[in-house]
Motif scaffolding. Structure first.
Motif, PDB file in Angstrom:
ATOM      1  N   ASN A  78       0.817  -1.217   0.000  1.00  0.00           N
ATOM      2  CA  ASN A  78       0.000   0.000   0.000  1.00  0.00           C
ATOM      3  C   ASN A  78       0.847   1.261   0.000  1.00  0.00           C
ATOM      4  N   GLN A  79       1.905   1.279   0.796  1.00  0.00           N
ATOM      5  CA  GLN A  79       2.728   2.473   0.896  1.00  0.00           C
ATOM      6  C   GLN A  79       3.428   2.781  -0.428  1.00  0.00           C
ATOM      7  N   GLN A  80       3.885   1.778  -1.127  1.00  0.00           N
ATOM      8  CA  GLN A  80       4.513   1.988  -2.430  1.00  0.00           C
ATOM      9  C   GLN A  80       3.515   2.564  -3.428  1.00  0.00           C
ATOM     10  N   ILE A  81       2.286   2.083  -3.383  1.00  0.00           N
ATOM     11  CA  ILE A  81       1.251   2.587  -4.292  1.00  0.00           C
ATOM     12  C   ILE A  81       0.924   4.033  -3.955  1.00  0.00           C
ATOM     13  N   LEU A  82       0.767   4.344  -2.658  1.00  0.00           N
ATOM     14  CA  LEU A  82       0.470   5.718  -2.257  1.00  0.00           C
ATOM     15  C   LEU A  82       1.624   6.649  -2.612  1.00  0.00           C
ATOM     16  N   ASP A  83       2.861   6.197  -2.407  1.00  0.00           N
ATOM     17  CA  ASP A  83       4.028   7.013  -2.760  1.00  0.00           C
ATOM     18  C   ASP A  83       4.060   7.309  -4.257  1.00  0.00           C
ATOM     19  N   PHE A  84       3.718   6.320  -5.067  1.00  0.00           N
ATOM     20  CA  PHE A  84       3.670   6.513  -6.519  1.00  0.00           C
ATOM     21  C   PHE A  84       2.635   7.574  -6.873  1.00  0.00           C
ATOM     22  N   MET A  85       1.456   7.477  -6.280  1.00  0.00           N
ATOM     23  CA  MET A  85       0.385   8.432  -6.583  1.00  0.00           C
ATOM     24  C   MET A  85       0.747   9.845  -6.129  1.00  0.00           C
ATOM     25  N   VAL A  86       1.372   9.957  -4.962  1.00  0.00           N
ATOM     26  CA  VAL A  86       1.780  11.271  -4.465  1.00  0.00           C
ATOM     27  C   VAL A  86       2.876  11.848  -5.357  1.00  0.00           C
ATOM     28  N   ALA A  87       3.819  11.015  -5.793  1.00  0.00           N
ATOM     29  CA  ALA A  87       4.882  11.495  -6.686  1.00  0.00           C
ATOM     30  C   ALA A  87       4.299  11.978  -8.012  1.00  0.00           C
ATOM     31  N   ARG A  88       3.241  11.324  -8.444  1.00  0.00           N
ATOM     32  CA  ARG A  88       2.650  11.672  -9.738  1.00  0.00           C
ATOM     33  C   ARG A  88       1.680  12.845  -9.653  1.00  0.00           C
ATOM     34  N   TYR A  89       0.858  12.921  -8.567  1.00  0.00           N
ATOM     35  CA  TYR A  89      -0.208  13.921  -8.482  1.00  0.00           C
ATOM     36  C   TYR A  89      -0.044  14.904  -7.327  1.00  0.00           C
ATOM     37  N   GLY A  90       0.938  14.717  -6.479  1.00  0.00           N
ATOM     38  CA  GLY A  90       1.154  15.622  -5.357  1.00  0.00           C
ATOM     39  C   GLY A  90       0.366  15.199  -4.125  1.00  0.00           C
ATOM     40  N   ASP A  91       0.588  15.922  -3.019  1.00  0.00           N
ATOM     41  CA  ASP A  91      -0.076  15.608  -1.755  1.00  0.00           C
ATOM     42  C   ASP A  91      -1.586  15.768  -1.838  1.00  0.00           C
ATOM     43  N   PHE A  92      -2.054  16.532  -2.813  1.00  0.00           N
ATOM     44  CA  PHE A  92      -3.483  16.781  -2.956  1.00  0.00           C
ATOM     45  C   PHE A  92      -4.270  15.498  -3.177  1.00  0.00           C
ATOM     46  N   VAL A  93      -3.654  14.500  -3.761  1.00  0.00           N
ATOM     47  CA  VAL A  93      -4.353  13.257  -4.078  1.00  0.00           C
ATOM     48  C   VAL A  93      -4.718  12.474  -2.816  1.00  0.00           C
ATOM     49  N   LEU A  94      -4.086  12.774  -1.709  1.00  0.00           N
ATOM     50  CA  LEU A  94      -4.391  12.091  -0.452  1.00  0.00           C
ATOM     51  C   LEU A  94      -5.486  12.836   0.304  1.00  0.00           C
ATOM     52  N   LYS A  96      -5.934  12.399   3.505  1.00  0.00           N
ATOM     53  CA  LYS A  96      -5.279  12.714   4.775  1.00  0.00           C
ATOM     54  C   LYS A  96      -3.791  12.885   4.513  1.00  0.00           C
ATOM     55  N   PRO A  97      -3.374  14.085   4.084  1.00  0.00           N
ATOM     56  CA  PRO A  97      -1.951  14.265   3.778  1.00  0.00           C
ATOM     57  C   PRO A  97      -1.095  14.138   5.033  1.00  0.00           C
ATOM     58  N   ALA A  98       0.131  13.677   4.840  1.00  0.00           N
ATOM     59  CA  ALA A  98       1.060  13.513   5.961  1.00  0.00           C
ATOM     60  C   ALA A  98       1.456  14.881   6.509  1.00  0.00           C
ATOM     61  N   LEU A  99       1.840  14.906   7.759  1.00  0.00           N
ATOM     62  CA  LEU A  99       2.276  16.146   8.390  1.00  0.00           C
ATOM     63  C   LEU A  99       3.723  16.421   7.993  1.00  0.00           C
ATOM     64  N   THR A 100       3.900  17.399   7.120  1.00  0.00           N
ATOM     65  CA  THR A 100       5.222  17.827   6.686  1.00  0.00           C
ATOM     66  C   THR A 100       5.299  19.340   6.811  1.00  0.00           C
ATOM     67  N   SER A 101       6.433  19.902   6.483  1.00  0.00           N
ATOM     68  CA  SER A 101       6.560  21.361   6.550  1.00  0.00           C
ATOM     69  C   SER A 101       5.633  22.030   5.540  1.00  0.00           C
ATOM     70  N   LYS A 102       5.333  21.356   4.434  1.00  0.00           N
ATOM     71  CA  LYS A 102       4.439  21.917   3.425  1.00  0.00           C
ATOM     72  C   LYS A 102       2.977  21.880   3.867  1.00  0.00           C
ATOM     73  N   THR A 103       2.605  20.889   4.653  1.00  0.00           N
ATOM     74  CA  THR A 103       1.199  20.734   5.031  1.00  0.00           C
ATOM     75  C   THR A 103       0.919  21.163   6.467  1.00  0.00           C
ATOM     76  N   ALA A 104       1.897  21.715   7.155  1.00  0.00           N
ATOM     77  CA  ALA A 104       1.703  22.128   8.552  1.00  0.00           C
ATOM     78  C   ALA A 104       0.608  23.184   8.678  1.00  0.00           C
ATOM     79  N   VAL A 105       0.537  24.086   7.703  1.00  0.00           N
ATOM     80  CA  VAL A 105      -0.506  25.121   7.751  1.00  0.00           C
ATOM     81  C   VAL A 105      -1.886  24.492   7.650  1.00  0.00           C
ATOM     82  N   LEU A 106      -2.027  23.458   6.839  1.00  0.00           N
ATOM     83  CA  LEU A 106      -3.323  22.779   6.721  1.00  0.00           C
ATOM     84  C   LEU A 106      -3.741  22.135   8.033  1.00  0.00           C
ATOM     85  N   TRP A 107      -2.780  21.568   8.747  1.00  0.00           N
ATOM     86  CA  TRP A 107      -3.085  20.873   9.985  1.00  0.00           C
ATOM     87  C   TRP A 107      -3.289  21.823  11.152  1.00  0.00           C
ATOM     88  N   PHE A 108      -2.445  22.859  11.254  1.00  0.00           N
ATOM     89  CA  PHE A 108      -2.470  23.716  12.444  1.00  0.00           C
ATOM     90  C   PHE A 108      -3.053  25.095  12.192  1.00  0.00           C
TER      91      PHE A 108
END
Length: 158
Positions: A78-94, A96-108
């Protein structure tokens, strides 16, 4: 004539349903089917944006489902498939995006705005409580009281 018109109307209304995409994938076991269902519900349709790819009939969602089925057949987890989709379409495709420096504003961000609003309200209320009311600001001086009495007496006489 009425029956013919009703049949044509019904036929036109159902024509969209007839074109709806129906995926028919065969899985080796129920666990693989469950993984497919889970993955398609975790990914957002890039076109629809408010639907997961399991519920979307958009052509891109059909392609994504087909790609997931292919990767499952290749034995990817599952993780390999999700990583492929994120690499192809960006975090928007998820959904529940992971908590990263790019998505911190969305979470907090919403919590920070709420906290900022509460602090602002607290500051405003605190200032109003601390600001002393001018002593006797609502009482009249002797001269003002005499003038008021004379004005009121004039209105009683008229």
């Amino acid at each position: 004539m009425k029956r013919w018109l009703a049949a044509v109307t019904l036929g036109l209304a159902l024509s969209d349903v007839a074109h709806a995409a129906i995926d028919t994938y065969e899985f080796a076991n129920d666990a693989e089917r469950a993984r497919f269902r889970e993955l398609t519900q975790e990914l957002r349709c890039p076109k629809c944006q408010n639907q997961d790819i399991a519920d979307s009939n958009a052509p891109i969602a059909t392609d994504l489902r087909r790609e997931i089925y292919r990767m499952l057949g290749e034995g990817k987890d599952n993780q390999q498939i999700l990583d492929f989709m994120v690499a192809r379409y960006g975090d928007f495709v998820l959904y529940k995006p992971a908590l990263t420096s790019k998505t911190a504003v969305l979470w907090f961000g919403p919590f920070a705005l709420l906290l900022g609003g509460l602090v602002l309200i607290g500051v405003i209320v605190g200032r109003r409580r601390r600001t002393p009311q001018a002593a006797g600001s609502d009482t009249l001086s002797v001269e003002e009281r005499q003038r008021l009495d004379t004005l009121l007496d004039k209105t009683k006489d008229d």
